[in-house]
Design a protein around this motif. Structure first.
Motif, short mmCIF file in Angstrom:
data_model
loop_
_atom_site.label_atom_id
_atom_site.label_comp_id
_atom_site.label_asym_id
_atom_site.label_seq_id
_atom_site.Cartn_x
_atom_site.Cartn_y
_atom_site.Cartn_z
N LYS A 100 -1.96 4.17 -3.73
CA LYS A 100 -3.09 3.41 -3.19
C LYS A 100 -3.01 1.95 -3.62
O LYS A 100 -3.25 1.03 -2.82
CB LYS A 100 -4.42 4.02 -3.67
CG LYS A 100 -5.66 3.34 -3.07
CD LYS A 100 -6.94 3.98 -3.56
CE LYS A 100 -8.15 3.35 -2.89
NZ LYS A 100 -8.25 1.90 -3.04
N ASN A 101 -2.66 1.73 -4.88
CA ASN A 101 -2.52 0.38 -5.40
C ASN A 101 -1.44 -0.40 -4.64
O ASN A 101 -1.61 -1.56 -4.29
CB ASN A 101 -2.17 0.46 -6.91
CG ASN A 101 -2.26 -0.90 -7.57
OD1 ASN A 101 -3.18 -1.66 -7.34
ND2 ASN A 101 -1.27 -1.21 -8.40
N THR A 102 -0.32 0.31 -4.36
CA THR A 102 0.78 -0.32 -3.61
C THR A 102 0.35 -0.66 -2.18
O THR A 102 0.62 -1.76 -1.69
CB THR A 102 2.01 0.61 -3.60
OG1 THR A 102 2.37 0.93 -4.94
CG2 THR A 102 3.21 -0.03 -2.91
N VAL A 103 -0.35 0.27 -1.52
CA VAL A 103 -0.82 0.04 -0.14
C VAL A 103 -1.81 -1.13 -0.11
O VAL A 103 -1.73 -2.01 0.77
CB VAL A 103 -1.47 1.33 0.43
CG1 VAL A 103 -2.18 1.04 1.76
CG2 VAL A 103 -0.41 2.41 0.63
N MET B 216 8.25 -12.33 -0.50
CA MET B 216 9.09 -11.62 -1.48
C MET B 216 8.36 -10.40 -2.05
O MET B 216 8.92 -9.33 -2.20
CB MET B 216 9.47 -12.57 -2.62
CG MET B 216 10.59 -13.53 -2.24
SD MET B 216 10.86 -14.80 -3.51
CE MET B 216 11.45 -13.80 -4.86
N GLU B 217 7.06 -10.58 -2.34
CA GLU B 217 6.26 -9.48 -2.89
C GLU B 217 6.13 -8.35 -1.87
O GLU B 217 6.24 -7.17 -2.20
CB GLU B 217 4.88 -9.98 -3.31
CG GLU B 217 4.07 -8.90 -4.03
CD GLU B 217 2.62 -9.28 -4.31
OE1 GLU B 217 1.94 -8.45 -4.92
OE2 GLU B 217 2.18 -10.38 -3.93
N LEU B 218 5.92 -8.75 -0.59
CA LEU B 218 5.77 -7.77 0.48
C LEU B 218 7.04 -6.93 0.65
O LEU B 218 6.99 -5.71 0.76
CB LEU B 218 5.42 -8.48 1.79
CG LEU B 218 5.08 -7.59 2.99
CD1 LEU B 218 3.87 -6.71 2.71
CD2 LEU B 218 4.84 -8.43 4.23
N ASP B 219 8.20 -7.60 0.65
CA ASP B 219 9.48 -6.90 0.80
C ASP B 219 9.69 -5.89 -0.34
O ASP B 219 10.12 -4.76 -0.11
CB ASP B 219 10.65 -7.90 0.82
CG ASP B 219 10.67 -8.74 2.09
OD1 ASP B 219 9.98 -8.35 3.06
OD2 ASP B 219 11.37 -9.77 2.12
N GLU B 220 9.34 -6.32 -1.54
CA GLU B 220 9.51 -5.47 -2.73
C GLU B 220 8.61 -4.24 -2.65
O GLU B 220 9.04 -3.10 -2.92
CB GLU B 220 9.18 -6.29 -3.98
CG GLU B 220 9.64 -5.65 -5.28
CD GLU B 220 9.29 -6.50 -6.49
OE1 GLU B 220 8.74 -5.93 -7.44
OE2 GLU B 220 9.55 -7.72 -6.47
N LEU B 221 7.35 -4.46 -2.26
CA LEU B 221 6.38 -3.36 -2.18
C LEU B 221 6.73 -2.39 -1.06
O LEU B 221 6.62 -1.17 -1.23
CB LEU B 221 4.97 -3.91 -1.98
CG LEU B 221 4.33 -4.66 -3.16
CD1 LEU B 221 3.10 -5.42 -2.72
CD2 LEU B 221 3.97 -3.68 -4.28
N GLU B 222 7.15 -2.94 0.09
CA GLU B 222 7.49 -2.07 1.23
C GLU B 222 8.71 -1.21 0.95
O GLU B 222 8.83 -0.10 1.47
CB GLU B 222 7.70 -2.92 2.49
CG GLU B 222 6.37 -3.41 3.08
CD GLU B 222 6.55 -4.21 4.37
OE1 GLU B 222 7.63 -4.81 4.55
OE2 GLU B 222 5.60 -4.24 5.18
N ALA B 223 9.62 -1.71 0.11
CA ALA B 223 10.82 -0.93 -0.26
C ALA B 223 10.43 0.26 -1.14
O ALA B 223 11.10 1.30 -1.12
CB ALA B 223 11.82 -1.83 -0.99
N LYS B 224 9.34 0.13 -1.91
CA LYS B 224 8.89 1.21 -2.81
C LYS B 224 8.21 2.36 -2.06
O LYS B 224 8.24 3.51 -2.49
CB LYS B 224 7.87 0.67 -3.84
CG LYS B 224 8.49 -0.06 -5.02
CD LYS B 224 7.42 -0.75 -5.85
CE LYS B 224 6.53 0.25 -6.58
NZ LYS B 224 5.52 -0.45 -7.43
N LEU B 225 7.58 2.02 -0.92
CA LEU B 225 6.74 3.00 -0.23
C LEU B 225 7.44 4.30 0.18
O LEU B 225 6.93 5.38 -0.11
CB LEU B 225 6.10 2.37 1.01
CG LEU B 225 4.72 1.72 0.84
CD1 LEU B 225 4.15 1.35 2.19
CD2 LEU B 225 3.73 2.61 0.11
#
Length: 362
Positions: free
Chosen positions: A58-61, A85-94
């Protein structure tokens, strides 16, 4: 992002149940009911794992939503670049987190958290099979030590040239059965036996069976159904090691199951251990039906509990171990025989999890 929000909606019901269970396990009425408390405590631990992952997901979303909003509204190029850069990193984790959640949502084998009864029996190969049974016993003992599990031998019968004709032990610890269950089956060894004078490689075998230990309320035993016999414990070669009748033999009359325990000097302690094993063997008559049912649904069935299936070969001349269920080979046999078997079990767990995911998506 609709898919991620749908997954969060699915997890909402689990969050509500987690809160309910958290409150129930502090209720004095529940605490006084041992059976209910143990059951709820297990559920709490399972839900807690999912809730921890849910909060992280939820925190990542939420952070992805914020980063996207910033990209839309921000005019400063440097800030836009940081948001990108932050968006790319977070989307890779999902995707990784989604897979983890999907696995957690598939019901696990309810027996996985239990302690286990582990038995090793010499198969074909005469004295060499008994020696190999002793080698497997040492391998599992070393492995259990590395996991900080407690091992207690309840019954053993020594081979004439070393090792064991059979050895039965209780293994106690965290999630023992869920890890050791992958060891059930026929283990083969290929090597030049100590008794071989011509230097020829022989193939011998031992059978390993891993049973989830039954808890007291899993199965009800009636005193009138059990015949208890006591006798003197005996050591190698049949010498009496105990002049008191401390060894126990229990016979469950309706099923014909017989268990023995002679490792303790106290008759009461041997009786307690024998009762645990008897409950476990009766419980496993029912549990085997569950294993048979799921084995008909899966292709490789890495933890089917089929004790007649050849699962692994230990080839000493080549220093090789091959697990036949997944075609996995390692060339570090000395380390494996010294208890380093977790890399093999990890591969089997991954294989079984991928099958569970496929079945859940069908």
């Amino acid at each position: 992002m609709a898919q991620e929000h749908q997954l969060l909606e699915k997890l909402e019901g689990i969050r509500i149940r987690f809160i309910e269970v958290s409150e129930q396990i502090t209720d004095p009425e529940v605490i006084s009911d041992t059976k209910k408390y143990i059951k709820l405590n297990k559920e709490y631990k399972e839900l807690e794992r999912i809730e921890t992952v849910r909060l992280e997901f939820k925190n990542t979303v939420d952070n992805i939503d914020s980063a996207r909003e910033m990209l839309k509204e921000e005019t400063d190029p440097e800030m836009k670049e940081m948001a990108k850069m932050e968006l790319d990193e977070l989307e890779a984790k999902l995707p990784v987190m989604e897979e983890e959640i999907k696995l957690l949502l598939i019901p696990a084998d309810p027996q996985d958290g239990k302690n286990a009864v582990l038995e090793i029996r010499a198969g074909t190969g005469g004295d060499e099979a008994s020696i190999f049974t002793g080698d497997l016993f040492r391998m599992y003992t070393k492995f259990c030590e590395s996991k900080k599990w407690k091992v207690s031998v309840t019954h053993s019968s020594e081979g004439t040239s070393g090792g064991f004709k059979e050895v039965v032990m209780n293994v106690t610890g965290d999630g023992v059965y869920g890890i050791l269950k992958y060891e059930s089956g026929v283990h083969r060894v290929q090597r030049v036996p100590q008794t071989e004078t011509q230097g020829r490689v022989h193939t011998s075998a031992a059978t390993v069976a891993v049973l989830p230990e039954a808890e007291e309320f899993d199965i009800e035993l009636r005193k009138e159904d059990i015949r208890k016999d006591t006798y003197c414990s005996s050591g190698p070669g049949g010498q009496s090691v105990n002049t008191t009748y401390s060894a126990i033999r229990l016979t469950h009359i309706p099923s014909g199951i017989v268990v023995t325990c002679q490792d303790q000097k106290s008759q009461l302690k041997n009786l307690d251990k024998a009762m645990v094993e008897l409950r476990t063997r009766l419980y496993n008559l029912e549990y085997q039906k569950y294993l048979d049912e799921i084995s008909s649904q899966r292709k490789t069935m890495v933890s089917s509990g089929d004790r007649s299936a050849k699962i692994r070969t230990y080839n000493y001349p080549q220093g090789r171990m091959t697990d036949h269920r997944i075609g996995f080979t390692l060339y570090n046999l000395p380390a494996i025989m010294d208890g380093d078997i977790m890399p093999i079990i990890d591969k089997l767990i991954i294989e079984e999890n991928s099958e569970r995911l496929k079945l859940s998506e069908m």
